[in-house]
Design a protein around this motif. Sequence first.
Motif, PDB file in Angstrom:
ATOM      1  N   LEU A 215       0.817  -1.211   0.000  1.00  0.00           N
ATOM      2  CA  LEU A 215       0.000   0.000   0.000  1.00  0.00           C
ATOM      3  C   LEU A 215       0.853   1.266   0.000  1.00  0.00           C
ATOM      4  N   ARG A 216       2.117   1.148   0.356  1.00  0.00           N
ATOM      5  CA  ARG A 216       3.013   2.312   0.310  1.00  0.00           C
ATOM      6  C   ARG A 216       3.533   2.573  -1.098  1.00  0.00           C
ATOM      7  N   ARG A 217       3.300   1.631  -2.006  1.00  0.00           N
ATOM      8  CA  ARG A 217       3.754   1.814  -3.389  1.00  0.00           C
ATOM      9  C   ARG A 217       2.703   2.605  -4.161  1.00  0.00           C
ATOM     10  N   PRO A 218       3.030   3.780  -4.653  1.00  0.00           N
ATOM     11  CA  PRO A 218       2.017   4.637  -5.299  1.00  0.00           C
ATOM     12  C   PRO A 218       1.305   3.967  -6.464  1.00  0.00           C
ATOM     13  N   HIS A 219       2.043   3.235  -7.319  1.00  0.00           N
ATOM     14  CA  HIS A 219       1.395   2.643  -8.495  1.00  0.00           C
ATOM     15  C   HIS A 219       0.381   1.577  -8.079  1.00  0.00           C
ATOM     16  N   LEU A 224      -5.229  -0.137  -7.061  1.00  0.00           N
ATOM     17  CA  LEU A 224      -6.223  -0.723  -6.168  1.00  0.00           C
ATOM     18  C   LEU A 224      -7.453   0.181  -6.047  1.00  0.00           C
ATOM     19  N   ILE A 225      -7.228   1.482  -5.987  1.00  0.00           N
ATOM     20  CA  ILE A 225      -8.344   2.431  -5.909  1.00  0.00           C
ATOM     21  C   ILE A 225      -9.156   2.408  -7.197  1.00  0.00           C
ATOM     22  N   TRP A 328      -7.649  -7.021 -14.586  1.00  0.00           N
ATOM     23  CA  TRP A 328      -7.086  -6.559 -13.320  1.00  0.00           C
ATOM     24  C   TRP A 328      -6.232  -7.631 -12.659  1.00  0.00           C
ATOM     25  N   MET A 329      -6.555  -8.913 -12.836  1.00  0.00           N
ATOM     26  CA  MET A 329      -5.708  -9.969 -12.273  1.00  0.00           C
ATOM     27  C   MET A 329      -4.368 -10.004 -12.994  1.00  0.00           C
ATOM     28  N   ALA A 330      -4.377  -9.786 -14.305  1.00  0.00           N
ATOM     29  CA  ALA A 330      -3.119  -9.719 -15.042  1.00  0.00           C
ATOM     30  C   ALA A 330      -2.279  -8.537 -14.563  1.00  0.00           C
ATOM     31  N   TRP A 331      -2.929  -7.404 -14.323  1.00  0.00           N
ATOM     32  CA  TRP A 331      -2.211  -6.230 -13.778  1.00  0.00           C
ATOM     33  C   TRP A 331      -1.555  -6.571 -12.451  1.00  0.00           C
ATOM     34  N   MET A 332      -2.295  -7.217 -11.561  1.00  0.00           N
ATOM     35  CA  MET A 332      -1.747  -7.541 -10.246  1.00  0.00           C
ATOM     36  C   MET A 332      -0.554  -8.477 -10.356  1.00  0.00           C
ATOM     37  N   ILE A 351     -12.186  -5.775  -3.957  1.00  0.00           N
ATOM     38  CA  ILE A 351     -13.383  -6.183  -4.694  1.00  0.00           C
ATOM     39  C   ILE A 351     -14.575  -6.287  -3.756  1.00  0.00           C
ATOM     40  N   GLN A 352     -14.361  -6.879  -2.579  1.00  0.00           N
ATOM     41  CA  GLN A 352     -15.464  -7.001  -1.640  1.00  0.00           C
ATOM     42  C   GLN A 352     -15.887  -5.631  -1.096  1.00  0.00           C
ATOM     43  N   SER A 353     -14.920  -4.715  -0.940  1.00  0.00           N
ATOM     44  CA  SER A 353     -15.261  -3.347  -0.527  1.00  0.00           C
ATOM     45  C   SER A 353     -16.130  -2.678  -1.580  1.00  0.00           C
TER      46      SER A 353
END
Length: 399
Positions: A215-219, A224-225, A328-332, A351-353
């Motif tokens: 979460l500290r990584r800006p990209h 995620l947002i 999005w899974m490929a991005w992750m 996703i659940q959020s």
Amino acid sequence: MTDATFPDLRDGSAVTPGAAWGAVLSMSLCVAMLIASEFMPVSLLTPMAEGLGASEGQTGQAISVSGFFAVAASLMVTTLAGRLNRKWVLVAMTALMLLSLVMVAAAPNFLVLMGARALLGICVGGFWALAAAVMMRLVPAEDLPRALALMYGGQAIAAAFAAPLGSYLGEIIGWRGVFWALVPIVAANLVWHIVALPSLPARGRQDLGAMLGLLRRPHFRRGLIAATFSWGSAFTMFTYLRPFLEQVTGADVTVLSALLLVLGCAGFLGTWASGRMVGANVAPLLALPALVMGGGTLALVLVGGSLAATALILAAWGAMNTAMSVIWMAWMSRNVDDAPEAGGSLMVAAIQSSILLGAVIGGLLLDAISVEATFLGSAALAAVAVAIAGNGRRLTRPA
């Protein structure tokens, strides 16, 4: 699907010699039942609201409450169950799903329904947080893409057929009857888990520090947002699709079931196409799901009174809905490959959020204004996702 569809989530632990395909199929059935259980209220929203003496907006929160507890479970389950055998954790999660279905089917009031959906949320978040790591231990490395395809195949089948079947059967046996019909299937799945899953001793706890590090990584944080707003837009629309089709399109139960089937079947096309569309550079595709689905939702507000136009829009929406998961899974997998398990837990939580966000916002707009306002809210969330994603470059790891 291509191998690139699936993230490499290996943690260096040895895999089971030979492929335990019975266990893989049992996991796939569990996925199908989870998806069917989680989103069945979408196709039964109106009769459930009437049966429990609640508004449609309130009943829509049955989806949001499961999302809330799924977020918590996805972030905590591997830590809290760190020393427990993973086989029995999965058995316990399936037992929770069975209990939830019985409670929903027999719910005397809205409060019991919410409690049942909270239990289901724990099952959803806990299962998905463990699923990929467990699958890696069920099959050799060369069989992992095939095994994951089977597992996600359960998701595609449920997405295609659960909603239209739920809508159709709800008219014949009632909404409670639909949930009772799922009970013996999940009970059989529970027994199958016990028989087919091998012993899966714990191999270390989930590192919460790794999640904080990501979460500290800006990209990654921006991605995620953007993903959260993309799914939030989708669930704002999808949760309240039945009231829209009934009130604006004028669909009866037969037409409603047909439209939901069109949407679901288009998802198979989206899965097939996205597996070939996602290449080495996924960045330009990150804004595409929100752009297409948000545009389709806005178009429904404008031309939703036409049955033909609605069917075409829902087909495009359904295809892009499944493509969104692949993109999005490929991005992750390509941007957090040094901490894949932590990234996977955070993605499940995001996703659940978004399910929680979409159901809450959509329900408030539906009760306070109209179902058209709910769809406009969905389009607005999609616009935010597109703005954050942009051309995707700021969401990818610096070279």
